[in-house]
Design a protein around this motif. Structure first.
Motif, mmCIF file in Angstrom:
data_model
loop_
_atom_site.group_PDB
_atom_site.id
_atom_site.type_symbol
_atom_site.label_atom_id
_atom_site.label_comp_id
_atom_site.label_asym_id
_atom_site.label_seq_id
_atom_site.Cartn_x
_atom_site.Cartn_y
_atom_site.Cartn_z
ATOM 1 N N LYS A 99 -52.590 14.289 3.012
ATOM 2 C CA LYS A 99 -53.885 13.651 3.667
ATOM 3 C C LYS A 99 -54.866 13.646 2.428
ATOM 4 C CE LYS A 99 -56.985 15.238 7.065
ATOM 5 N NZ LYS A 99 -57.273 16.057 8.084
ATOM 6 N N ASP A 100 -55.354 12.421 2.137
ATOM 7 C CA ASP A 100 -56.506 12.375 1.247
ATOM 8 C C ASP A 100 -55.854 12.777 -0.061
ATOM 9 O OD1 ASP A 100 -58.394 11.608 3.232
ATOM 10 O OD2 ASP A 100 -59.030 13.680 3.408
ATOM 11 N N ASN A 101 -56.490 13.963 -0.790
ATOM 12 C CA ASN A 101 -55.650 14.419 -2.104
ATOM 13 C C ASN A 101 -55.064 15.552 -1.880
ATOM 14 O OD1 ASN A 101 -55.377 13.914 -4.761
ATOM 15 N ND2 ASN A 101 -57.148 15.104 -5.513
ATOM 16 N N ASN A 102 -54.644 15.951 -0.551
ATOM 17 C CA ASN A 102 -53.945 17.357 -0.303
ATOM 18 C C ASN A 102 -52.437 17.087 -0.012
ATOM 19 O OD1 ASN A 102 -56.866 18.305 -0.318
ATOM 20 N ND2 ASN A 102 -57.019 17.794 1.841
ATOM 21 N N VAL A 103 -51.765 17.973 -0.353
ATOM 22 C CA VAL A 103 -50.204 18.105 -0.153
ATOM 23 C C VAL A 103 -49.984 19.378 0.755
ATOM 24 C CG1 VAL A 103 -47.855 18.148 -0.980
ATOM 25 C CG2 VAL A 103 -49.665 16.771 -2.255
ATOM 26 N N LEU A 104 -49.294 18.956 1.896
ATOM 27 C CA LEU A 104 -48.747 20.159 2.662
ATOM 28 C C LEU A 104 -47.332 20.223 2.834
ATOM 29 C CD1 LEU A 104 -50.010 22.322 4.632
ATOM 30 C CD2 LEU A 104 -49.744 20.745 6.494
ATOM 31 N N LEU A 105 -46.606 21.511 2.572
ATOM 32 C CA LEU A 105 -45.386 21.518 2.552
ATOM 33 C C LEU A 105 -44.918 22.539 3.714
ATOM 34 C CD1 LEU A 105 -44.566 21.745 -1.052
ATOM 35 C CD2 LEU A 105 -44.050 19.820 0.142
ATOM 36 N N VAL A 106 -44.063 22.535 4.634
ATOM 37 C CA VAL A 106 -43.765 23.255 5.683
ATOM 38 C C VAL A 106 -41.991 23.304 5.261
ATOM 39 C CG1 VAL A 106 -43.687 23.710 7.964
ATOM 40 C CG2 VAL A 106 -45.584 22.353 6.962
ATOM 41 N N GLY A 107 -41.836 24.631 5.565
ATOM 42 C CA GLY A 107 -40.353 24.803 5.459
ATOM 43 C C GLY A 107 -39.837 26.127 6.003
ATOM 44 N N GLY A 108 -38.375 26.444 6.105
ATOM 45 C CA GLY A 108 -37.961 27.450 6.887
ATOM 46 C C GLY A 108 -36.532 27.635 7.213
ATOM 47 N N GLU A 109 -35.998 28.164 7.905
ATOM 48 C CA GLU A 109 -34.544 28.134 8.457
ATOM 49 C C GLU A 109 -34.536 28.214 9.803
ATOM 50 O OE1 GLU A 109 -31.908 30.747 6.522
ATOM 51 O OE2 GLU A 109 -32.921 30.564 4.325
ATOM 52 N N ILE A 110 -33.542 27.632 10.460
ATOM 53 C CA ILE A 110 -33.264 27.530 11.872
ATOM 54 C C ILE A 110 -32.875 29.087 12.191
ATOM 55 C CG2 ILE A 110 -31.919 26.509 13.601
ATOM 56 C CD1 ILE A 110 -33.679 24.386 12.307
ATOM 57 N N ASP A 111 -33.284 29.369 13.593
ATOM 58 C CA ASP A 111 -32.744 30.489 14.179
ATOM 59 C C ASP A 111 -33.381 31.770 13.528
ATOM 60 O OD1 ASP A 111 -31.312 29.092 16.224
ATOM 61 O OD2 ASP A 111 -29.374 29.272 15.047
ATOM 62 N N THR A 112 -34.458 31.530 12.645
ATOM 63 C CA THR A 112 -35.291 32.831 12.105
ATOM 64 C C THR A 112 -36.526 32.665 13.025
ATOM 65 O OG1 THR A 112 -36.116 31.419 10.229
ATOM 66 C CG2 THR A 112 -34.280 32.558 10.011
ATOM 67 N N HIS A 113 -37.640 33.369 12.400
ATOM 68 C CA HIS A 113 -38.896 33.704 12.839
ATOM 69 C C HIS A 113 -39.910 33.446 11.697
ATOM 70 C CE1 HIS A 113 -38.083 35.069 16.912
ATOM 71 N NE2 HIS A 113 -36.887 35.565 16.132
ATOM 72 N N GLU A 114 -39.480 33.067 10.547
ATOM 73 C CA GLU A 114 -40.496 32.874 9.102
ATOM 74 C C GLU A 114 -40.645 31.339 8.943
ATOM 75 O OE1 GLU A 114 -40.738 35.808 5.986
ATOM 76 O OE2 GLU A 114 -39.995 34.225 4.958
ATOM 77 N N ILE A 115 -41.836 31.022 8.793
ATOM 78 C CA ILE A 115 -42.162 29.588 8.184
ATOM 79 C C ILE A 115 -43.183 29.995 7.011
ATOM 80 C CG2 ILE A 115 -43.557 27.599 8.679
ATOM 81 C CD1 ILE A 115 -42.403 27.938 11.539
ATOM 82 N N THR A 116 -42.881 29.108 5.908
ATOM 83 C CA THR A 116 -43.714 29.029 4.816
ATOM 84 C C THR A 116 -44.507 27.682 4.851
ATOM 85 O OG1 THR A 116 -42.152 30.368 3.582
ATOM 86 C CG2 THR A 116 -43.568 29.307 2.239
ATOM 87 N N VAL A 117 -45.718 27.879 4.559
ATOM 88 C CA VAL A 117 -46.599 26.499 4.501
ATOM 89 C C VAL A 117 -47.091 26.675 3.097
ATOM 90 C CG1 VAL A 117 -48.654 25.418 5.450
ATOM 91 C CG2 VAL A 117 -46.880 26.646 6.856
ATOM 92 N N VAL A 118 -47.260 25.462 2.344
ATOM 93 C CA VAL A 118 -47.784 25.415 0.990
ATOM 94 C C VAL A 118 -48.685 24.392 0.920
ATOM 95 C CG1 VAL A 118 -47.348 25.336 -1.530
ATOM 96 C CG2 VAL A 118 -45.564 26.301 -0.215
#
Length: 168
Positions: free
Chosen positions: A144-163
């Motif tokens: 979005k504009d000059n911003n990058v957003l990465l979202v990742g994690g693993e199925i069947d877990t409870h942790e999500i990392t956002v960069v």
């Protein structure tokens, strides 16, 4: 698709490693402008729940992450029934600034919720560039504009990392 998902996950790891030297909830040398994470312990539930969300300690986001944190946390809460920021890394260099946020969500991550997460991020004006699911991992890259957003994690877990990164 498998090469793209591996690339997204690799970018998540690399960004986290690069930013790890910049902050991690600890103050750095004078002039860096990095704030210290403040933890707010949660009360342990009666009955000893095995859900990591119930025992996660929530931290306050750094001031430079307030906007992205508010957007992401709101989306995660609506998709997963609750979200706690449990850690972050932030930094700034000649190429721009970046923030890595780690959340623990109440409900387990599954493919339907991942699709809903992707759609809700897109509804905030972000364009999905690529990503997907492979084995038990998922990762997506948005712009979005000059911003990058990465979202990742693993199925069947409870942790999500956002960069989140912003070029200069």
């Amino acid at each position: 698709m498998d090469g793209k998902i591996k690339t997204v996950l690799l970018l998540l790891v690399l960004t986290s490693v690069l930013l790890a030297g910049c902050s991690g909830g600890q103050s750095e040398s004078e002039g860096e402008g990095i704030s210290t994470a403040e933890t707010t312990p949660t009360e342990p539930p009666s009955g000893g729940s095995s859900n990591p969300y119930d025992t996660a300690n929530e931290v306050s986001p750094p001031s430079e992450a307030a906007d992205i944190h508010n957007m992401v946390k709101s989306i995660l809460e609506s998709v997963f029934g609750g979200a706690k920021l449990t850690g972050y890394l932030s930094g700034q260099g000649t190429g721009g600034k970046g923030i890595s946020l780690v959340y623990v969500v109440r409900d387990p991550i599954d493919s339907a919720k991942i699709q809903e997460l992707k759609n809700r991020i897109a509804s905030q004006g972000y364009t999905s560039l690529y990503g997907g699911m492979e084995d038990n991992s998922f990762g997506f890259q948005f712009m979005k504009d000059n911003n990058v957003l990465l979202v990742g994690g693993e199925i069947d877990t409870h942790e999500i990392t956002v960069v989140w990164g912003q070029g200069s």
